[in-house]
Enzyme design. Structure first.
Site, PDB file in Angstrom:
ATOM      1  N   HIS A 173       0.849  -1.208   0.000  1.00 24.87           N
ATOM      2  CA  HIS A 173       0.000   0.000   0.000  1.00 24.87           C
ATOM      3  C   HIS A 173       0.875   1.245   0.000  1.00 24.87           C
ATOM      4  O   HIS A 173       1.028   1.874   1.044  1.00 24.87           O
ATOM      5  CB  HIS A 173      -0.899  -0.002   1.238  1.00 24.87           C
ATOM      6  CG  HIS A 173      -2.089   0.887   1.116  1.00 24.87           C
ATOM      7  ND1 HIS A 173      -2.077   2.203   1.508  1.00 24.87           N
ATOM      8  CD2 HIS A 173      -3.323   0.663   0.649  1.00 24.87           C
ATOM      9  CE1 HIS A 173      -3.269   2.737   1.317  1.00 24.87           C
ATOM     10  NE2 HIS A 173      -4.045   1.822   0.794  1.00 24.87           N
ATOM     11  N   ILE A 230       1.726   4.767   1.505  1.00 22.50           N
ATOM     12  CA  ILE A 230       0.726   5.581   2.196  1.00 22.50           C
ATOM     13  C   ILE A 230       0.066   4.703   3.252  1.00 22.50           C
ATOM     14  O   ILE A 230      -0.363   3.584   2.947  1.00 22.50           O
ATOM     15  CB  ILE A 230      -0.337   6.115   1.215  1.00 22.50           C
ATOM     16  CG1 ILE A 230       0.309   7.045   0.185  1.00 22.50           C
ATOM     17  CG2 ILE A 230      -1.450   6.850   1.960  1.00 22.50           C
ATOM     18  CD1 ILE A 230      -0.612   7.466  -0.935  1.00 22.50           C
ATOM     19  N   GLY A 284      -6.048   4.300   5.447  1.00 23.32           N
ATOM     20  CA  GLY A 284      -6.952   5.051   6.313  1.00 23.32           C
ATOM     21  C   GLY A 284      -7.582   4.198   7.391  1.00 23.32           C
ATOM     22  O   GLY A 284      -7.765   4.642   8.530  1.00 23.32           O
TER      23      GLY A 284
END
Length: 152
Positions: A50, A56, A59
């Site tokens: 990722h 990143i 989330g």
């Protein structure tokens, strides 16, 4: 209240590597608020996929780290009797403002909105330096049952 280091956190949360996402608690006020830290490093296992070449932090893991910091507050605010178990019951109004990358230090500031046993509602915000990167309302349930009883 005094800071909590990784040893203190390991005594409170059931999570372990690679899913323990809290490194330090900077400050906390029982039943009211907490400030926690997650150091984001390039060797985190999720960065392999990722995203390759552009890492990143997902989330959903930022939200999980936020929930874990809220869980520390719930554990530290629980009565001294019994061993509480904290379950995440909901995430609402989640917004992601900026990407989180290796080398960042996430600071989570969580305030209790409402408590009606066994439920907690908290407002969480995640910052990198002074930049807001994520915010969400988190709900959790705190029980006194033993973790072994839950897995039956």
């Amino acid at each position: 209240m005094p800071e909590l280091d990784i040893g203190d956190i390991l005594q409170l949360l059931p999570h372990r590597y690679p899913f323990l996402l809290v490194d330090r608690i900077r400050e906390w006020e029982s039943g009211q608020r907490i400030v926690g830290i997650k150091n984001v490093t390039a060797n985190e296992p999720f960065f392999q996929g990722h995203f390759p070449g552009r890492p990143i932090m997902p989330g959903v893991l930022i939200l999980e780290a936020m929930a874990q910091v809220g869980g520390v507050l719930a554990f530290k605010s629980a009565p001294a009797t019994g061993k509480p178990v904290v379950y995440l019951t909901g995430v609402d109004q989640a917004k992601f403002r900026r990407p989180v990358i290796p080398g960042d230090q996430l600071r989570f500031e969580i305030d209790v909105i409402k408590r009606r046993q066994p439920f907690w509602k908290m407002q969480g915000r995640a910052f990198v330096e002074t930049n807001l990167v994520c915010e969400a309302e988190i709900t959790a349930m705190v029980t006194d049952e033993k973790a072994e009883d839950v897995n039956r």
